[in-house]
Design a protein around this motif. Structure first.
Motif, PDB file in Angstrom:
ATOM      1  N   LEU A   3       1.576   8.203   7.924  1.00  0.00           N
ATOM      2  CA  LEU A   3       2.772   8.894   8.401  1.00  0.00           C
ATOM      3  C   LEU A   3       2.460   9.734   9.633  1.00  0.00           C
ATOM      4  O   LEU A   3       3.241   9.768  10.596  1.00  0.00           O
ATOM      5  N   ALA A   4       1.313  10.416   9.632  1.00  0.00           N
ATOM      6  CA  ALA A   4       0.944  11.284  10.753  1.00  0.00           C
ATOM      7  C   ALA A   4       0.918  10.521  12.067  1.00  0.00           C
ATOM      8  O   ALA A   4       1.370  11.032  13.106  1.00  0.00           O
ATOM      9  N   LEU A   5       0.402   9.311  12.051  1.00  0.00           N
ATOM     10  CA  LEU A   5       0.253   8.541  13.284  1.00  0.00           C
ATOM     11  C   LEU A   5       1.528   7.785  13.629  1.00  0.00           C
ATOM     12  O   LEU A   5       1.928   7.738  14.800  1.00  0.00           O
ATOM     13  N   PRO A  49      -3.040  11.662  16.427  1.00  0.00           N
ATOM     14  CA  PRO A  49      -3.646  10.596  17.231  1.00  0.00           C
ATOM     15  C   PRO A  49      -4.912  11.075  17.924  1.00  0.00           C
ATOM     16  O   PRO A  49      -4.955  12.167  18.500  1.00  0.00           O
ATOM     17  N   GLY A  50      -5.957  10.284  17.820  1.00  0.00           N
ATOM     18  CA  GLY A  50      -7.233  10.618  18.434  1.00  0.00           C
ATOM     19  C   GLY A  50      -8.249  11.192  17.468  1.00  0.00           C
ATOM     20  O   GLY A  50      -9.439  11.259  17.791  1.00  0.00           O
ATOM     21  N   ASN A  51      -7.807  11.628  16.273  1.00  0.00           N
ATOM     22  CA  ASN A  51      -8.727  12.124  15.254  1.00  0.00           C
ATOM     23  C   ASN A  51      -8.991  11.040  14.217  1.00  0.00           C
ATOM     24  O   ASN A  51      -8.118  10.223  13.923  1.00  0.00           O
ATOM     25  N   ALA A  52     -10.184  11.054  13.655  1.00  0.00           N
ATOM     26  CA  ALA A  52     -10.526  10.084  12.615  1.00  0.00           C
ATOM     27  C   ALA A  52      -9.639  10.297  11.397  1.00  0.00           C
ATOM     28  O   ALA A  52      -9.336  11.428  11.004  1.00  0.00           O
ATOM     29  N   CYS A  53      -9.210   9.200  10.782  1.00  0.00           N
ATOM     30  CA  CYS A  53      -8.346   9.281   9.612  1.00  0.00           C
ATOM     31  C   CYS A  53      -9.178   9.646   8.379  1.00  0.00           C
ATOM     32  O   CYS A  53     -10.413   9.697   8.419  1.00  0.00           O
ATOM     33  N   LEU A  54      -8.505   9.864   7.265  1.00  0.00           N
ATOM     34  CA  LEU A  54      -9.195  10.294   6.047  1.00  0.00           C
ATOM     35  C   LEU A  54     -10.072   9.187   5.474  1.00  0.00           C
ATOM     36  O   LEU A  54     -11.093   9.471   4.841  1.00  0.00           O
ATOM     37  N   SER A  55      -9.700   7.935   5.682  1.00  0.00           N
ATOM     38  CA  SER A  55     -10.558   6.837   5.221  1.00  0.00           C
ATOM     39  C   SER A  55     -11.864   6.803   5.995  1.00  0.00           C
ATOM     40  O   SER A  55     -12.944   6.672   5.422  1.00  0.00           O
ATOM     41  N   ALA A  72     -15.084   1.024  13.241  1.00  0.00           N
ATOM     42  CA  ALA A  72     -14.699  -0.120  14.065  1.00  0.00           C
ATOM     43  C   ALA A  72     -13.668  -0.967  13.333  1.00  0.00           C
ATOM     44  O   ALA A  72     -13.860  -1.365  12.193  1.00  0.00           O
ATOM     45  N   GLY A  73     -12.557  -1.206  14.001  1.00  0.00           N
ATOM     46  CA  GLY A  73     -11.517  -2.050  13.416  1.00  0.00           C
ATOM     47  C   GLY A  73     -10.508  -1.312  12.563  1.00  0.00           C
ATOM     48  O   GLY A  73      -9.583  -1.953  12.045  1.00  0.00           O
ATOM     49  N   CYS A  74     -10.638   0.005  12.413  1.00  0.00           N
ATOM     50  CA  CYS A  74      -9.659   0.748  11.610  1.00  0.00           C
ATOM     51  C   CYS A  74      -8.293   0.631  12.281  1.00  0.00           C
ATOM     52  O   CYS A  74      -8.122   1.018  13.438  1.00  0.00           O
ATOM     53  N   ALA A  75      -7.313   0.128  11.542  1.00  0.00           N
ATOM     54  CA  ALA A  75      -5.980  -0.094  12.109  1.00  0.00           C
ATOM     55  C   ALA A  75      -5.284   1.211  12.455  1.00  0.00           C
ATOM     56  O   ALA A  75      -4.373   1.242  13.290  1.00  0.00           O
ATOM     57  N   LEU A  76      -5.694   2.307  11.811  1.00  0.00           N
ATOM     58  CA  LEU A  76      -5.032   3.589  12.052  1.00  0.00           C
ATOM     59  C   LEU A  76      -5.612   4.336  13.240  1.00  0.00           C
ATOM     60  O   LEU A  76      -4.876   4.731  14.152  1.00  0.00           O
ATOM     61  N   ASP A 103      -8.689   3.511  15.107  1.00  0.00           N
ATOM     62  CA  ASP A 103      -9.482   2.810  16.108  1.00  0.00           C
ATOM     63  C   ASP A 103      -8.599   1.981  17.034  1.00  0.00           C
ATOM     64  O   ASP A 103      -9.083   1.219  17.851  1.00  0.00           O
ATOM     65  N   SER A 104      -7.297   2.129  16.891  1.00  0.00           N
ATOM     66  CA  SER A 104      -6.341   1.397  17.706  1.00  0.00           C
ATOM     67  C   SER A 104      -5.117   2.263  17.899  1.00  0.00           C
ATOM     68  O   SER A 104      -4.740   3.037  17.015  1.00  0.00           O
ATOM     69  N   GLU A 105      -4.470   2.144  19.058  1.00  0.00           N
ATOM     70  CA  GLU A 105      -3.279   2.935  19.326  1.00  0.00           C
ATOM     71  C   GLU A 105      -2.002   2.218  18.920  1.00  0.00           C
ATOM     72  O   GLU A 105      -0.897   2.725  19.150  1.00  0.00           O
ATOM     73  N   GLY A 106      -2.133   1.057  18.295  1.00  0.00           N
ATOM     74  CA  GLY A 106      -0.959   0.250  17.971  1.00  0.00           C
ATOM     75  C   GLY A 106       0.053   0.940  17.079  1.00  0.00           C
ATOM     76  O   GLY A 106       1.256   0.687  17.185  1.00  0.00           O
ATOM     77  N   TYR A 107      -0.412   1.788  16.166  1.00  0.00           N
ATOM     78  CA  TYR A 107       0.488   2.482  15.248  1.00  0.00           C
ATOM     79  C   TYR A 107       0.887   3.876  15.733  1.00  0.00           C
ATOM     80  O   TYR A 107       1.740   4.514  15.135  1.00  0.00           O
ATOM     81  N   TRP A 108       0.295   4.365  16.792  1.00  0.00           N
ATOM     82  CA  TRP A 108       0.553   5.741  17.226  1.00  0.00           C
ATOM     83  C   TRP A 108       1.956   5.843  17.817  1.00  0.00           C
ATOM     84  O   TRP A 108       2.280   5.223  18.826  1.00  0.00           O
ATOM     85  N   GLY A 109       2.802   6.602  17.150  1.00  0.00           N
ATOM     86  CA  GLY A 109       4.175   6.739  17.606  1.00  0.00           C
ATOM     87  C   GLY A 109       5.017   5.512  17.368  1.00  0.00           C
ATOM     88  O   GLY A 109       6.070   5.332  17.985  1.00  0.00           O
ATOM     89  N   ARG A 110       4.602   4.652  16.427  1.00  0.00           N
ATOM     90  CA  ARG A 110       5.326   3.400  16.172  1.00  0.00           C
ATOM     91  C   ARG A 110       6.713   3.652  15.597  1.00  0.00           C
ATOM     92  O   ARG A 110       7.654   2.908  15.832  1.00  0.00           O
ATOM     93  N   GLY A 111       6.875   4.716  14.797  1.00  0.00           N
ATOM     94  CA  GLY A 111       8.186   5.044  14.266  1.00  0.00           C
ATOM     95  C   GLY A 111       8.649   4.082  13.195  1.00  0.00           C
ATOM     96  O   GLY A 111       7.860   3.527  12.415  1.00  0.00           O
ATOM     97  N   ASP A 112       9.958   3.847  13.158  1.00  0.00           N
ATOM     98  CA  ASP A 112      10.555   3.035  12.096  1.00  0.00           C
ATOM     99  C   ASP A 112      10.164   1.576  12.220  1.00  0.00           C
ATOM    100  O   ASP A 112      10.155   1.007  13.316  1.00  0.00           O
TER     101      ASP A 112
END
Length: 471
Positions: free
Chosen positions: A312-314, A349-355, A447-451, A453-462
């Motif tokens: 949700l954060a990202l 965005p830019g910080n490592a996720c909890l996983s 490496a490869g974390c979808a949350l 390690d990639s900007e694809g989900y950052w601000g993706r919204g609905d």
């Protein structure tokens, strides 16, 4: 009535500053592509709301600029048409932004005329219901914004946020409000502007146990104007020594924790508006509340809930401040403390996720989901030793949960006020209470974390499924 707001990723705000706040003293312009977060009913004002989340910055090519002076900028529309095509292809909304180097924070008559022509062009090309956003950035990096719904009508942005290492709010009345007497001493320490900002915030607290209830009781005392509580547990007698606001009568009545904490906040009389949901954080009935928040404190102790909040954060550019307390004791009697660690982690965005930080385990999260959604299957798996099951209750002490809550709220204040200085931000802070030591453990995205390690989900919204979760 529908209200509107916008959130900029800090990297996008920085890029805009480089593009349009130049040293020549002239106005300059750029485009922004936004994703959307549609909120059916904001739980605090009962109105529909749309948040726009920055996704991409598109420069106006210098060779297309027709004129740039301290009071005017004009350019060819070819780049505007290209950006409209990109916006409609990605189900995004296009915005234009230009600078006012002289410091004017309102739109000029010339802006009104030029933007009306652009929105007409946008609706001619992309359809009559196509909105267009527009923003001004002044030399001190203040933002003003509005949404054009037709050539004749535009509505203001209720709030504009910039989210990164620091958090910044922009709104029309900032700097003109009076400080309430209850927060006068705080204004003497931090200034009036912080009190103004905090009074506008919508802050969620997920989990209303020992840590969450402590956070929730601190928020109105620092002046947070709107608090949302989410928890699906009830009060029992073992909670009474650490759940702020709880009474024996609440345990006897098996009262929901959210109701007890909401009552305690209301009894403070500080004017904070409280809403709550008696549900698990990932239940659809919580979506509008969560998406309406400007900041969320994650005080849940389950892996599945933490994974949900990490996404949700990202997706929605809502900073999540996650808290965790771990106490490890020996088996001897009386027990001895082996570890007593409190953790505060900021998810943006830019910080490592909890996983990637090793805080949550996917396998445990899957087991928790099974226990929540298919309890009979979970019990069968537990009997067959395919899942861990519940062990002894974790030790917990109210003084440490309360101190951890204070650490988290102070981190929020640092993000708005910077009282610890420019190097005082803590993306991850660990306090070893038993050793009287603080640490700042670092972490990198795997490496490869979808949350993270990639900007694809950052601000993706609905999107469907919500947060791109398949279960």
């Amino acid at each position: 009535m529908t209200t509107y707001s916008a959130t900029f990723q800090a990297a996008h705000a920085d890029e805009l500053q480089r593009l349009i706040l130049r040293d020549d003293g002239c106005e300059h312009a750029a485009y922004i592509l936004f994703n959307k977060a549609n909120i059916n009913i904001d739980p605090w004002d009962r109105q529909a709301h749309v948040k726009y989340l920055s996704a991409k910055i598109v420069p106006v090519p210098d060779e297309q600029v027709l004129e740039a002076t301290p009071n005017l900028v004009s350019w060819q529309t070819a780049s505007f048409i290209r950006s409209l095509k990109e916006a409609v292809a990605n189900d995004q909304v296009l915005a234009i932004i230009h600078s006012h180097p002289g410091g004017l924070r309102s739109f000029s008559r010339q802006d009104d005329t030029n933007e009306a022509e652009l929105v007409q062009l946008a609706q001619n090309r992309n359809g009559p219901d196509t909105p267009m956003l527009s923003f001004i950035m002044t030399a001190d990096k203040t933002l003003t914004g509005r949404i054009w719904l037709s050539r004749q009508y535009h509505a203001p942005m209720r709030l504009i946020r910039t989210i990164g290492e620091s958090f910044r709010l922009h709104y029309a009345s900032r700097g003109f409000s009076s400080t309430r007497l209850a927060f006068d001493r705080q204004a003497l320490a931090f200034g009036k502007a912080l009190n103004e900002d905090l009074s506008r915030l919508r802050v969620g607290v997920v989990g209303c146990g020992g840590t969450g209830s402590a956070v929730a009781m601190l928020l109105p005392r620092v002046g947070i104007g709107h608090v949302g509580l989410i928890d699906n547990d009830i009060v029992d007698v073992t909670n009474l020594n650490r759940l702020h606001g709880a009474r024996q009568a609440d345990a006897d009545a098996m009262a929901p924790k959210v109701q007890v904490v909401a009552r305690a906040i209301a009894e403070l009389g500080l004017g904070t508006r409280v809403v709550y949901r008696e549900a698990w954080v990932g239940d659809p009935e919580c979506y509008d509340l969560l998406k309406s928040c400007d900041i969320i404190f994650g005080c849940t102790d389950d892996n599945e809930g933490r994974l949900f909040l990490s996404r949700l954060a990202l997706f929605y550019l809502i900073p999540v401040i996650d808290l965790g307390l771990a106490i490890k004791v020996t088996d001897a009697g009386p027990p001895a403390i082996e570890a007593l660690d409190g953790r505060v982690t900021v998810l943006t965005p830019g910080n490592a996720c909890l996983s990637c930080r090793g805080v949550v385990e996917a396998a445990r999260a899957a087991e928790e989901a099974m226990r929540r959604t298919t309890p009979a299957l979970y019990e069968k798996r537990k009997a067959e030793a395919y899942v861990f099951g519940e062990g002894n209750p974790n030790p917990v002490v109210v003084t440490f949960t309360t101190e951890l809550a204070t650490m988290a709220v102070n981190e929020m204040l640092q993000r708005f006020n910077g009282f610890r200085g420019p190097h005082g931000f803590r993306a991850n802070q660990l306090r070893r209470f038993h050793l009287m030591m603080d640490a700042k453990p670092g972490a990198r995205a795997a490496a490869g974390c979808a949350l993270c390690d990639s900007e694809g989900y950052w601000g993706r919204g609905d999107m469907k499924p919500f947060l791109d979760r398949t279960s």
